[in-house]
Motif scaffolding. Structure first.
Motif, PDB file in Angstrom:
ATOM      1  N   ALA A 162      30.151 144.647  51.309  1.00 52.03           N
ATOM      2  CA  ALA A 162      30.957 145.861  51.164  1.00 52.03           C
ATOM      3  C   ALA A 162      32.037 145.670  50.097  1.00 52.03           C
ATOM      4  N   GLY A 163      32.656 144.501  50.064  1.00 50.73           N
ATOM      5  CA  GLY A 163      33.672 144.208  49.053  1.00 50.73           C
ATOM      6  C   GLY A 163      33.077 144.170  47.652  1.00 50.73           C
ATOM      7  N   ALA A 164      31.887 143.584  47.517  1.00 54.44           N
ATOM      8  CA  ALA A 164      31.225 143.526  46.207  1.00 54.44           C
ATOM      9  C   ALA A 164      30.859 144.926  45.720  1.00 54.44           C
ATOM     10  N   VAL A 165      30.372 145.749  46.624  1.00 54.09           N
ATOM     11  CA  VAL A 165      30.014 147.126  46.258  1.00 54.09           C
ATOM     12  C   VAL A 165      31.263 147.904  45.853  1.00 54.09           C
ATOM     13  N   LYS A 166      32.334 147.719  46.579  1.00 57.81           N
ATOM     14  CA  LYS A 166      33.592 148.410  46.275  1.00 57.81           C
ATOM     15  C   LYS A 166      34.129 147.987  44.905  1.00 57.81           C
ATOM     16  N   GLU A 167      34.056 146.697  44.607  1.00 61.97           N
ATOM     17  CA  GLU A 167      34.514 146.189  43.308  1.00 61.97           C
ATOM     18  C   GLU A 167      33.651 146.738  42.169  1.00 61.97           C
ATOM     19  N   PHE A 168      32.344 146.712  42.366  1.00 65.30           N
ATOM     20  CA  PHE A 168      31.425 147.236  41.349  1.00 65.30           C
ATOM     21  C   PHE A 168      31.697 148.711  41.098  1.00 65.30           C
ATOM     22  N   ALA A 169      31.869 149.475  42.153  1.00 69.29           N
ATOM     23  CA  ALA A 169      32.140 150.912  42.009  1.00 69.29           C
ATOM     24  C   ALA A 169      33.474 151.142  41.307  1.00 69.29           C
ATOM     25  N   GLY A 170      34.464 150.323  41.591  1.00 68.75           N
ATOM     26  CA  GLY A 170      35.763 150.451  40.941  1.00 68.75           C
ATOM     27  C   GLY A 170      35.679 150.206  39.444  1.00 68.75           C
ATOM     28  N   GLN A 171      34.816 149.280  39.043  1.00 68.55           N
ATOM     29  CA  GLN A 171      34.641 148.994  37.619  1.00 68.55           C
ATOM     30  C   GLN A 171      33.913 150.120  36.904  1.00 68.55           C
ATOM     31  N   ARG A 172      33.065 150.833  37.602  1.00 68.38           N
ATOM     32  CA  ARG A 172      32.225 151.851  36.978  1.00 68.38           C
ATOM     33  C   ARG A 172      32.760 153.272  37.137  1.00 68.38           C
ATOM     34  N   VAL A 173      33.862 153.458  37.824  1.00 69.80           N
ATOM     35  CA  VAL A 173      34.337 154.799  38.139  1.00 69.80           C
ATOM     36  C   VAL A 173      34.673 155.606  36.879  1.00 69.80           C
ATOM     37  N   ASP A 174      35.268 154.968  35.865  1.00 70.46           N
ATOM     38  CA  ASP A 174      35.611 155.699  34.643  1.00 70.46           C
ATOM     39  C   ASP A 174      34.359 156.187  33.920  1.00 70.46           C
ATOM     40  N   THR A 175      33.357 155.331  33.836  1.00 67.60           N
ATOM     41  CA  THR A 175      32.109 155.699  33.170  1.00 67.60           C
ATOM     42  C   THR A 175      31.420 156.832  33.925  1.00 67.60           C
ATOM     43  N   VAL A 176      31.395 156.721  35.234  1.00 68.86           N
ATOM     44  CA  VAL A 176      30.745 157.751  36.045  1.00 68.86           C
ATOM     45  C   VAL A 176      31.483 159.080  35.911  1.00 68.86           C
ATOM     46  N   GLN A 177      32.807 159.048  35.921  1.00 62.78           N
ATOM     47  CA  GLN A 177      33.587 160.282  35.775  1.00 62.78           C
ATOM     48  C   GLN A 177      33.312 160.939  34.431  1.00 62.78           C
ATOM     49  N   LEU A 178      33.249 160.146  33.373  1.00 59.89           N
ATOM     50  CA  LEU A 178      33.001 160.682  32.041  1.00 59.89           C
ATOM     51  C   LEU A 178      31.613 161.310  31.963  1.00 59.89           C
ATOM     52  N   LYS A 179      30.620 160.596  32.456  1.00 58.94           N
ATOM     53  CA  LYS A 179      29.251 161.115  32.413  1.00 58.94           C
ATOM     54  C   LYS A 179      29.107 162.358  33.287  1.00 58.94           C
ATOM     55  N   ALA A 180      29.719 162.353  34.453  1.00 56.35           N
ATOM     56  CA  ALA A 180      29.643 163.519  35.333  1.00 56.35           C
ATOM     57  C   ALA A 180      30.336 164.722  34.698  1.00 56.35           C
ATOM     58  N   GLY A 181      31.467 164.486  34.070  1.00 54.22           N
ATOM     59  CA  GLY A 181      32.183 165.572  33.390  1.00 54.22           C
ATOM     60  C   GLY A 181      31.366 166.156  32.253  1.00 54.22           C
ATOM     61  N   ASN A 182      30.759 165.279  31.445  1.00 59.59           N
ATOM     62  CA  ASN A 182      29.934 165.758  30.334  1.00 59.59           C
ATOM     63  C   ASN A 182      28.722 166.528  30.835  1.00 59.59           C
ATOM     64  N   ALA A 183      28.087 166.029  31.885  1.00 56.49           N
ATOM     65  CA  ALA A 183      26.920 166.716  32.439  1.00 56.49           C
ATOM     66  C   ALA A 183      27.310 168.071  33.017  1.00 56.49           C
ATOM     67  N   THR A 184      28.469 168.138  33.659  1.00 54.07           N
ATOM     68  CA  THR A 184      28.934 169.406  34.219  1.00 54.07           C
ATOM     69  C   THR A 184      29.215 170.416  33.117  1.00 54.07           C
ATOM     70  N   LYS A 185      29.906 169.975  32.062  1.00 53.56           N
ATOM     71  CA  LYS A 185      30.185 170.872  30.943  1.00 53.56           C
ATOM     72  C   LYS A 185      28.896 171.383  30.321  1.00 53.56           C
ATOM     73  N   LYS A 186      27.948 170.490  30.139  1.00 51.86           N
ATOM     74  CA  LYS A 186      26.671 170.879  29.534  1.00 51.86           C
ATOM     75  C   LYS A 186      25.942 171.896  30.411  1.00 51.86           C
ATOM     76  N   ALA A 187      25.946 171.669  31.718  1.00 55.91           N
ATOM     77  CA  ALA A 187      25.266 172.579  32.635  1.00 55.91           C
ATOM     78  C   ALA A 187      25.928 173.957  32.646  1.00 55.91           C
ATOM     79  N   VAL A 188      27.262 173.977  32.661  1.00 60.27           N
ATOM     80  CA  VAL A 188      27.983 175.257  32.674  1.00 60.27           C
ATOM     81  C   VAL A 188      27.733 176.010  31.377  1.00 60.27           C
ATOM     82  N   ARG A 189      27.796 175.306  30.241  1.00 62.52           N
ATOM     83  CA  ARG A 189      27.549 175.955  28.949  1.00 62.52           C
ATOM     84  C   ARG A 189      26.131 176.512  28.902  1.00 62.52           C
ATOM     85  N   SER A 190      25.187 175.773  29.462  1.00 60.21           N
ATOM     86  CA  SER A 190      23.806 176.233  29.473  1.00 60.21           C
ATOM     87  C   SER A 190      23.652 177.473  30.355  1.00 60.21           C
TER      88      SER A 190
END
Length: 125
Positions: free
Chosen positions: A46-74
């Motif tokens: 659980a600690g390893a998963v939490k650490e991994f997710a913490g490292q990737r949160v910025d990338t995931v937020q950016l990709k999710a934001g871009n995908a959301t913008k693209k979907a809304v524009r479409s």
């Protein structure tokens, strides 16, 4: 559709069995789950998963934001490419130079042309 049906049947079965077992059985199952959760190997994973997710949160937020913008524009039909005109007057240009809109649309359609740099880039890891 089949998956949804299986989910509903599973939930209904769980509800009926759970309600028949009663509160004492629920408390017993909950206590067993808490014991398993508090084991050292489970907490390490659980600690390893939490650490991994913490490292990737910025990338995931950016990709999710871009995908959301693209979907809304479409969905709103707000594509960056200009709409094709059926008017013959718009097809012919009075001067030999291309307008900035024509240059932009040509650059987007030509994969050999490098895309302009943006502040937020989408990186695959």
């Amino acid at each position: 559709m089949r998956g949804k049906l299986i989910l509903v049947v599973g939930l209904a079965t769980g509800y009926v069995l759970g309600s028949r077992a009663g509160r004492p059985r629920y408390e017993q199952i909950k206590a067993g789950a808490d014991k398993v959760w508090n084991l050292a190997p489970v907490q390490q994973v659980a600690g390893a998963v939490k650490e991994f997710a913490g490292q990737r949160v910025d990338t995931v937020q950016l990709k999710a934001g871009n995908a959301t913008k693209k979907a809304v524009r479409s969905l709103l039909h707000l594509d960056d490419t200009p709409a094709k005109s059926t008017s013959p007057a718009k097809k012919k240009s009075t001067s030999g130079a291309k307008s900035s809109a024509d240059k932009t649309s040509t650059a987007k359609m030509n994969p050999a042309t490098p895309a302009p740099a943006t502040a937020a880039t989408d990186t695959d890891e």
